[in-house]
Design a protein around this motif. Structure first.
Motif, PDB file in Angstrom:
ATOM      1  N   ARG A 106      -2.635   0.574 -13.733  1.00  0.00           N
ATOM      2  CA  ARG A 106      -2.363  -0.874 -13.793  1.00  0.00           C
ATOM      3  C   ARG A 106      -1.406  -1.285 -12.682  1.00  0.00           C
ATOM      4  NH1 ARG A 106      -1.900  -0.904 -20.226  1.00  0.00           N
ATOM      5  NH2 ARG A 106      -4.116  -1.185 -20.681  1.00  0.00           N
ATOM      6  N   ALA A 107      -0.410  -0.444 -12.398  1.00  0.00           N
ATOM      7  CA  ALA A 107       0.533  -0.754 -11.319  1.00  0.00           C
ATOM      8  C   ALA A 107      -0.182  -0.805  -9.977  1.00  0.00           C
ATOM      9  CB  ALA A 107       1.656   0.285 -11.290  1.00  0.00           C
ATOM     10  N   ILE A 108      -1.130   0.099  -9.769  1.00  0.00           N
ATOM     11  CA  ILE A 108      -1.909   0.089  -8.524  1.00  0.00           C
ATOM     12  C   ILE A 108      -2.749  -1.180  -8.434  1.00  0.00           C
ATOM     13  CG2 ILE A 108      -3.905   1.148  -7.406  1.00  0.00           C
ATOM     14  CD1 ILE A 108      -2.779   3.825  -7.982  1.00  0.00           C
ATOM     15  N   MET A 109      -3.360  -1.565  -9.539  1.00  0.00           N
ATOM     16  CA  MET A 109      -4.183  -2.779  -9.527  1.00  0.00           C
ATOM     17  C   MET A 109      -3.329  -4.010  -9.207  1.00  0.00           C
ATOM     18  SD  MET A 109      -7.164  -1.648  -9.944  1.00  0.00           S
ATOM     19  CE  MET A 109      -8.037  -3.181 -10.122  1.00  0.00           C
ATOM     20  N   ASP A 110      -2.125  -4.077  -9.770  1.00  0.00           N
ATOM     21  CA  ASP A 110      -1.233  -5.198  -9.472  1.00  0.00           C
ATOM     22  C   ASP A 110      -0.812  -5.184  -8.009  1.00  0.00           C
ATOM     23  OD1 ASP A 110      -1.410  -5.998 -12.102  1.00  0.00           O
ATOM     24  OD2 ASP A 110       0.479  -5.045 -12.706  1.00  0.00           O
ATOM     25  N   ALA A 111      -0.499  -4.003  -7.494  1.00  0.00           N
ATOM     26  CA  ALA A 111      -0.098  -3.895  -6.093  1.00  0.00           C
ATOM     27  C   ALA A 111      -1.249  -4.264  -5.165  1.00  0.00           C
ATOM     28  CB  ALA A 111       0.400  -2.476  -5.799  1.00  0.00           C
ATOM     29  N   GLU A 112      -2.450  -3.863  -5.518  1.00  0.00           N
ATOM     30  CA  GLU A 112      -3.607  -4.203  -4.686  1.00  0.00           C
ATOM     31  C   GLU A 112      -3.859  -5.714  -4.706  1.00  0.00           C
ATOM     32  OE1 GLU A 112      -8.092  -2.582  -3.958  1.00  0.00           O
ATOM     33  OE2 GLU A 112      -7.452  -2.840  -6.034  1.00  0.00           O
ATOM     34  N   ARG A 113      -3.645  -6.325  -5.867  1.00  0.00           N
ATOM     35  CA  ARG A 113      -3.833  -7.773  -5.962  1.00  0.00           C
ATOM     36  C   ARG A 113      -2.866  -8.505  -5.026  1.00  0.00           C
ATOM     37  NH1 ARG A 113      -2.101  -8.901 -10.912  1.00  0.00           N
ATOM     38  NH2 ARG A 113      -3.729  -7.624 -11.815  1.00  0.00           N
ATOM     39  N   ASP A 114      -1.672  -7.921  -4.814  1.00  0.00           N
ATOM     40  CA  ASP A 114      -0.705  -8.522  -3.899  1.00  0.00           C
ATOM     41  C   ASP A 114      -0.880  -8.031  -2.469  1.00  0.00           C
ATOM     42  OD1 ASP A 114       0.481 -10.044  -5.870  1.00  0.00           O
ATOM     43  OD2 ASP A 114       1.885  -8.474  -6.435  1.00  0.00           O
ATOM     44  N   ARG A 115      -1.986  -7.346  -2.215  1.00  0.00           N
ATOM     45  CA  ARG A 115      -2.363  -6.857  -0.880  1.00  0.00           C
ATOM     46  C   ARG A 115      -1.418  -5.806  -0.328  1.00  0.00           C
ATOM     47  NH1 ARG A 115      -4.053 -12.720   1.083  1.00  0.00           N
ATOM     48  NH2 ARG A 115      -6.115 -12.759   0.167  1.00  0.00           N
ATOM     49  N   ALA A 116      -0.885  -4.974  -1.216  1.00  0.00           N
ATOM     50  CA  ALA A 116      -0.037  -3.869  -0.767  1.00  0.00           C
ATOM     51  C   ALA A 116      -0.928  -2.722  -0.297  1.00  0.00           C
ATOM     52  CB  ALA A 116       0.867  -3.398  -1.908  1.00  0.00           C
ATOM     53  N   ASN A 117      -0.382  -1.863   0.544  1.00  0.00           N
ATOM     54  CA  ASN A 117      -1.097  -0.682   1.006  1.00  0.00           C
ATOM     55  C   ASN A 117      -0.995   0.375  -0.097  1.00  0.00           C
ATOM     56  OD1 ASN A 117      -2.287   1.425   2.310  1.00  0.00           O
ATOM     57  ND2 ASN A 117      -0.804   1.537   3.975  1.00  0.00           N
ATOM     58  N   ILE A 118      -2.098   0.613  -0.793  1.00  0.00           N
ATOM     59  CA  ILE A 118      -2.082   1.490  -1.957  1.00  0.00           C
ATOM     60  C   ILE A 118      -2.711   2.853  -1.687  1.00  0.00           C
ATOM     61  CG2 ILE A 118      -2.051  -0.422  -3.596  1.00  0.00           C
ATOM     62  CD1 ILE A 118      -5.083   0.135  -3.995  1.00  0.00           C
ATOM     63  N   THR A 119      -2.975   3.180  -0.450  1.00  0.00           N
ATOM     64  CA  THR A 119      -3.677   4.419  -0.115  1.00  0.00           C
ATOM     65  C   THR A 119      -2.941   5.640  -0.643  1.00  0.00           C
ATOM     66  OG1 THR A 119      -4.485   3.354   1.889  1.00  0.00           O
ATOM     67  CG2 THR A 119      -4.653   5.745   1.778  1.00  0.00           C
ATOM     68  N   GLU A 120      -1.655   5.729  -0.385  1.00  0.00           N
ATOM     69  CA  GLU A 120      -0.863   6.879  -0.832  1.00  0.00           C
ATOM     70  C   GLU A 120      -0.802   6.929  -2.357  1.00  0.00           C
ATOM     71  OE1 GLU A 120       3.674   8.648  -0.481  1.00  0.00           O
ATOM     72  OE2 GLU A 120       3.114   6.885   0.677  1.00  0.00           O
ATOM     73  N   MET A 121      -0.669   5.755  -2.969  1.00  0.00           N
ATOM     74  CA  MET A 121      -0.581   5.708  -4.427  1.00  0.00           C
ATOM     75  C   MET A 121      -1.884   6.155  -5.079  1.00  0.00           C
ATOM     76  SD  MET A 121       1.646   2.179  -4.801  1.00  0.00           S
ATOM     77  CE  MET A 121       0.868   1.766  -6.291  1.00  0.00           C
ATOM     78  N   VAL A 122      -3.014   5.782  -4.510  1.00  0.00           N
ATOM     79  CA  VAL A 122      -4.308   6.195  -5.051  1.00  0.00           C
ATOM     80  C   VAL A 122      -4.459   7.709  -4.940  1.00  0.00           C
ATOM     81  CG1 VAL A 122      -6.812   6.062  -4.675  1.00  0.00           C
ATOM     82  CG2 VAL A 122      -5.442   3.986  -4.691  1.00  0.00           C
ATOM     83  N   SER A 123      -4.002   8.263  -3.837  1.00  0.00           N
ATOM     84  CA  SER A 123      -4.076   9.710  -3.654  1.00  0.00           C
ATOM     85  C   SER A 123      -3.246  10.433  -4.719  1.00  0.00           C
ATOM     86  CB  SER A 123      -3.580  10.076  -2.258  1.00  0.00           C
ATOM     87  OG  SER A 123      -3.532  11.465  -2.108  1.00  0.00           O
ATOM     88  N   ILE A 124      -2.046   9.943  -4.981  1.00  0.00           N
ATOM     89  CA  ILE A 124      -1.191  10.550  -6.003  1.00  0.00           C
ATOM     90  C   ILE A 124      -1.842  10.411  -7.379  1.00  0.00           C
ATOM     91  CG2 ILE A 124       1.022  10.330  -7.194  1.00  0.00           C
ATOM     92  CD1 ILE A 124       2.226   9.477  -4.474  1.00  0.00           C
ATOM     93  N   LEU A 125      -2.371   9.234  -7.665  1.00  0.00           N
ATOM     94  CA  LEU A 125      -3.004   9.016  -8.968  1.00  0.00           C
ATOM     95  C   LEU A 125      -4.236   9.895  -9.142  1.00  0.00           C
ATOM     96  CD1 LEU A 125      -2.837   7.408 -11.597  1.00  0.00           C
ATOM     97  CD2 LEU A 125      -4.324   5.718 -10.552  1.00  0.00           C
ATOM     98  N   ASN A 126      -4.986  10.112  -8.085  1.00  0.00           N
ATOM     99  CA  ASN A 126      -6.152  11.004  -8.171  1.00  0.00           C
ATOM    100  C   ASN A 126      -5.734  12.423  -8.503  1.00  0.00           C
ATOM    101  OD1 ASN A 126      -8.067   9.053  -7.681  1.00  0.00           O
ATOM    102  ND2 ASN A 126      -8.157   9.435  -5.490  1.00  0.00           N
ATOM    103  N   ARG A 127      -4.669  12.895  -7.846  1.00  0.00           N
ATOM    104  CA  ARG A 127      -4.191  14.258  -8.152  1.00  0.00           C
ATOM    105  C   ARG A 127      -3.658  14.348  -9.579  1.00  0.00           C
ATOM    106  NH1 ARG A 127      -0.095  15.228  -3.792  1.00  0.00           N
ATOM    107  NH2 ARG A 127      -0.533  13.122  -3.154  1.00  0.00           N
ATOM    108  N   ALA A 128      -2.949  13.323 -10.019  1.00  0.00           N
ATOM    109  CA  ALA A 128      -2.423  13.318 -11.386  1.00  0.00           C
ATOM    110  C   ALA A 128      -3.570  13.272 -12.401  1.00  0.00           C
ATOM    111  CB  ALA A 128      -1.475  12.137 -11.581  1.00  0.00           C
ATOM    112  N   SER A 129      -4.595  12.499 -12.118  1.00  0.00           N
ATOM    113  CA  SER A 129      -5.758  12.424 -13.017  1.00  0.00           C
ATOM    114  C   SER A 129      -6.476  13.763 -13.084  1.00  0.00           C
ATOM    115  CB  SER A 129      -6.719  11.340 -12.553  1.00  0.00           C
ATOM    116  OG  SER A 129      -6.112  10.090 -12.599  1.00  0.00           O
TER     117      SER A 129
END
Length: 182
Positions: free
Chosen positions: A72-95
């Motif tokens: 949800r935090a990533i989705m909110d950050a993406e909605r505000d046009r933040a660069n979420i590339t690193e966060m998605v990578s971390i979330l993928n590893r955590a998943s």
């Protein structure tokens, strides 16, 4: 010509033999797994060294809620046009670690389940705060870009107006000087 057919026939027979061997091996392994599964349903063959299923389930649940909150935090950050590339990578590893924890739990390996879920939780530690920082930075950058675009547009319009006025003045003076000369 007969030799080539003989070779092709021998290769075909060999290939059929390899396929049958694999089928028989898969059938034997499947039967073995079924026997082990039936045996484990009637006898508790798991060895649990200090971690029970409730402990493992609790840690996995915390990790799962953590992954959902981070998503949800990533989705909110993406909605505000933040660069979420690193966060998605971390979330993928955590998943991925959470999936390994669930798989270990389903196999009754509660220690590994707790270990993987703990790694998942530690990987997500501070994640939502970082997403918040990225959101704020993205909002500030968006406001800054908007201000630059607005100021640039206003300056551009003023330059066009001033240039047009200067050209008009020049042309009217030139026209007046032509009229006086004639």
């Amino acid at each position: 010509m007969l030799r080539r057919r003989d070779v092709e026939l021998a290769l075909t027979i060999n290939l059929i033999g390899v396929i049958l061997d694999r089928i028989l091996l898969n059938a034997f392994m499947s039967l073995t797994l079924l026997v082990l599964l039936a045996f484990s349903m009637h006898h508790d063959i798991r060895i649990c060294l200090g971690v029970n299923s409730d402990d493992a389930f609790s840690v996995i649940s915390k990790a799962e809620f953590g992954v959902i909150a981070c998503y949800r935090a990533i989705m909110d950050a993406e909605r505000d046009r933040a660069n979420i590339t690193e966060m998605v990578s971390i979330l993928n590893r955590a998943s991925w670690l959470l999936s390994k924890a669930k798989l270990a739990y389903n196999y009754g390996d509660y220690e590994s389940a707790v270990k993987y879920a703990g790694e998942c939780l530690s990987m997500l530690n501070g994640f939502t705060e970082y997403a918040g920082v990225l959101r704020r930075e993205a909002k500030e950058a968006s406001q800054r870009d908007l201000m630059f675009n607005f100021v640039g547009a206003v300056v551009g319009v003023l330059c066009i107006i001033a240039g047009s006025y200067a050209a008009w003045l020049y042309l009217t003076r030139r026209e007046k000087s032509r009229v006086h000369v004639n």
